[in-house]
Motif scaffolding. Structure first.
Motif, short mmCIF file in Angstrom:
data_model
loop_
_atom_site.label_atom_id
_atom_site.label_comp_id
_atom_site.label_asym_id
_atom_site.label_seq_id
_atom_site.Cartn_x
_atom_site.Cartn_y
_atom_site.Cartn_z
N ASP A 164 -4.24 -4.37 6.50
CA ASP A 164 -3.22 -3.62 7.24
C ASP A 164 -3.77 -3.17 8.57
O ASP A 164 -4.87 -3.56 8.97
CB ASP A 164 -2.70 -2.44 6.40
N SER A 205 0.44 2.96 6.82
CA SER A 205 0.45 1.53 6.50
C SER A 205 0.51 1.27 5.00
O SER A 205 1.29 0.45 4.52
CB SER A 205 -0.80 0.85 7.08
N PHE A 216 4.35 0.34 1.29
CA PHE A 216 3.89 -0.37 2.48
C PHE A 216 4.86 -0.06 3.63
O PHE A 216 6.08 -0.06 3.44
CB PHE A 216 3.89 -1.88 2.25
N SER A 259 1.25 -5.37 6.54
CA SER A 259 0.62 -4.40 5.64
C SER A 259 0.72 -5.00 4.25
O SER A 259 1.79 -5.00 3.63
CB SER A 259 1.32 -3.04 5.71
#
Length: 711
Positions: free
Chosen positions: A29, A35, A46, A64
């Protein structure tokens, strides 16, 4: 083998690892606080914003994700089960996705180290706009699986026809065997309903690993997805596991967040008494109790006015003289005084930190706007004057229409008139309620001749008026106008005598005025044509004198008989064929008289061309061979029949020019007489007449009969 989905040793730092049900996953990420988060031991959240990407991506990617650290060998059955949810990021709780390329939320990632080239996932769960989609890819064994090689076959196996619902978990089960050498398959069920059942090659012949989260081509909107209860079985355990009855989707145990803040108006200067509406959009629907307020940087606050039960809450503030002037209004926080609350359906309090926002260009002024002094109303005025016709000379009985266009709609009462320089006036005929008034005048013998008609004024006699909607009388001074080139004459136009319509004489052409045709069905083209210089005229051809043993047939197969027939120009143009059915031994001559005529379709006037004639001769047939006995036999046969098979009125001209020099027997002359008689169809044979003729030695009697035409 992950059978629990429990998350341990969680880390959101890129290139670190943690466990899910004992399986190891690596973090990929942008290393922001949002994130990758772990709301509870079963859930991963996410989120990406534009520009968020992993250390190995370029700026065209937002990512991510977590990726399985161990590859599953090709040809190994696998069974994935998890729950998946998208959070609202659009108006009214909707999901917005404008990624122009791809938006993958779960994929079996190929072992690119083994392939030696970068590849696209053998299968993926992705979003196209706000619709879920399942795709699969494969190459034939031994071929290059890189995207640029052109060997990859991509299959779109399913696209959800309905938009994805935000804030709701979807139960997803995936069963697969990633093999391109036989035995490959992919089965996907969503909320207990199988949507994909594919059997065939899958993948590139390499191992794969499960990778999920958000992987998209960069886009401006912020998006967040949630996964929970992720389990992954492989090998025999994957095939022995029966699909479980999906659990009822539940609301995620994630606090609602503020995803958007807006102001209306968004720019400009708001003064004392003006109202500003502020809107908070949250990631899911919330319930509001009490009266929350938004703290503002002008010292005032915006009070909650509505939106409970949705994901959009509305607040309002009215600018007061006690507010602080500011060049950019800002929300500085949310106040939940006196027991006010904003919670999700599970009672989880919303995270309202995202409500803080500054509205550049939206100014607050604590000075009231002074009302402007009312303006004095203005009267309607004439903006345009027109005449129809605008030029030319108008005589007694002609009508001239005059139009006044005003600056606004007016109401007309009574009958206003326009004064004219020819001593007459134009009377109002219509237009009340609009800004266009119409007047008309008819030229009379008492009008004064003028080379340029002019309006000299407007007369409002007998209470007539022209006013605006407020009753203000129109200023009609602009109605005065001279129309150069529009003359008035008090002399009436004398009507012209109508001309007598004419009809054009047609032209008849005859190719050959002397034709010959063999009897007994012989035929010849008459060779006639018709023409005219007036395409409107109706042209025809009349034919007189056609004997009864002849017919005329047109090109379309229509046959005409009789001594007086008329044909259309189209029938003549199709071609005329004359056919003879003459069966005698003479050679009669018929004279046909042809007359072409034209008729005017309007007046009915008719004109004809000079008649022309065509003579038609039926040549004498070849001499009949055989003995007198045979001729006598024929004679007796015809006498016995008592009638002729030829038309009784067939015209003939019989000539025996060689009679004086030919010295045939009395029987031969008698036989010729009988043939002539029968050819003329003169009725039943009178035996006495024949006998008399045979016994008569005077040649002129026979000759006279033989040469007499039998029409």
């Amino acid at each position: 083998m992950d059978t629990t989905g429990t998350i341990t040793s969680f880390s959101s730092t890129p290139m670190t690892r943690f466990s899910i049900g004992g399986d190891v996953y690596g973090v990929q990420d942008a290393s922001t606080s949002y994130s990758l988060t772990n709301p509870d031991s079963q859930t991963l959240r996410f989120e990406v914003q534009q520009g968020d990407h992993a250390w190995y991506d370029d700026s065209s990617v937002d990512r991510s994700e977590v990726s399985g650290a161990v590859n599953i060998p090709g040809g190994t059955p696998l069974n994935l089960n998890y729950q998946f949810m998208v959070e609202a990021n659009g108006p009214n709780g909707s999901f917005v996705n404008t990624a122009n390329g791809w938006f993958i939320v779960g994929q079996m990632h190929n072992d690119d180290n083994a392939s030696g080239v970068g590849t696209s996932p053998p299968f993926a769960i992705q979003l196209v706009g706000d619709h879920l989609q399942v795709v699969a890819r494969y190459v034939a064994p031994g071929l290059d699986p890189s995207n640029g090689a052109g060997n990859v076959q991509m299959l779109t196996l399913w696209t959800d026809p309905n938009p994805i619902q935000t804030g709701v978990y979807n139960n997803i089960q995936i069963q697969a065997d990633v093999s391109n050498t036989g035995g490959g398959y992919l089965k996907v069920s969503i909320n207990g309903t199988q949507v994909v059942n594919y059997s065939g090659p899958l993948g590139y012949g390499q191992g794969t690993n499960w990778e999920y989260g958000i992987y998209r081509s960069t886009a401006p909107e912020t998006v967040a997805v949630d996964y929970r209860n992720m389990t992954l079985l492989t090998g025999a355990a994957a095939t022995s596991t029966q699909p479980t009855t999906p659990t009822q989707p539940t609301t995620p145990n994630v606090a609602p967040t503020v995803t958007q803040v807006a102001a209306s108006p968004g720019t400009g200067t708001e003064h004392v008494g003006d109202v500003v509406t502020l809107t908070l959009t949250l990631s899911e629907a919330v319930t509001v109790t009490g009266t929350p307020t938004l703290s503002l940087n002008d010292g005032a606050s915006a009070t909650y006015v509505g939106g409970s039960g949705t994901n959009t809450l509305t607040f309002q503030t009215k600018v007061a003289s006690t507010d602080t002037n500011t060049s950019a209004l800002a929300v500085t926080g949310v106040a939940l005084a006196s027991g006010a609350s904003i919670t999700d359906s599970g009672g989880l309090a919303a995270n309202l930190s995202g409500a803080a926002k500054t509205f550049s260009g939206l100014q607050i002024s604590n000075t009231p706007i002074m009302p402007t002094q009312p303006t004095t109303p203005t009267a309607p005025t004439v903006t345009q004057v027109a005449a129809s016709p605008g030029t030319g000379t108008e005589h007694v009985g002609d009508v001239v229409t005059l139009t006044l266009t005003l600056s606004e709609a007016v109401t007309v009462t009574g009958t206003p008139t326009l004064s004219l320089n020819d001593g007459a006036s134009a009377t109002y005929v219509g237009g009340s309620g609009t800004n266009t008034l119409t007047f008309q005048t008819k030229v009379a013998s008492t009008d004064t001749n003028t080379s340029a008609l002019a309006i000299t004024g407007v007369a409002l006699a007998s209470g007539a008026s022209i006013t605006d909607s407020g009753g203000l009388a129109a200023n009609l001074s602009g109605a005065a106008k001279t129309f150069s080139g529009l003359q008035i004459s008090n002399t009436p136009i004398m009507p012209t005598q109508p001309t007598t319509p004419t009809v054009t004489q047609p032209v008849l052409s005859v190719a050959d005025s002397s034709l010959s045709v063999a009897g007994r069905g012989g035929h010849v083209d008459l060779g006639t044509t018709l023409s005219t210089t007036d395409p409107n005229d109706t042209v025809s051809l009349n034919i007189k004198g056609l004997p009864k043993y002849e017919t005329i047939t047109t090109g379309d197969g229509t046959t005409f008989r009789g001594g007086d027939i008329t044909l259309s120009s189209a029938q003549v143009a199709s071609g005329l064929t004359l056919t003879s059915y003459y069966r005698g031994n003479a050679h009669p001559v018929a004279t046909l008289t042809l007359t072409a005529s034209a008729t005017d379709p309007v007046t009915g006037a008719v004109t004809s061309a000079t008649p022309q004639t065509i003579t038609v001769t039926d040549p004498r047939p070849s001499a009949t061979s055989g003995s007198t006995t045979n001729q006598d036999h024929g004679l007796h046969h015809h006498l016995g029949s008592g009638s002729s098979t030829l038309a009784a009125t067939v015209p003939q001209t019989t000539s025996l020019a060689d009679y004086d020099t030919a010295k045939g027997s009395q029987a031969s002359h008698s036989f010729a007489l009988l043939n002539q008689y029968l050819a003329g169809s003169s009725g039943r044979v009178d035996g006495g007449q024949i006998a008399a003729a045979m016994s008569n030695g005077t040649a002129w009697t026979q000759n006279a009969f033989l040469t007499k035409p039998q029409h």
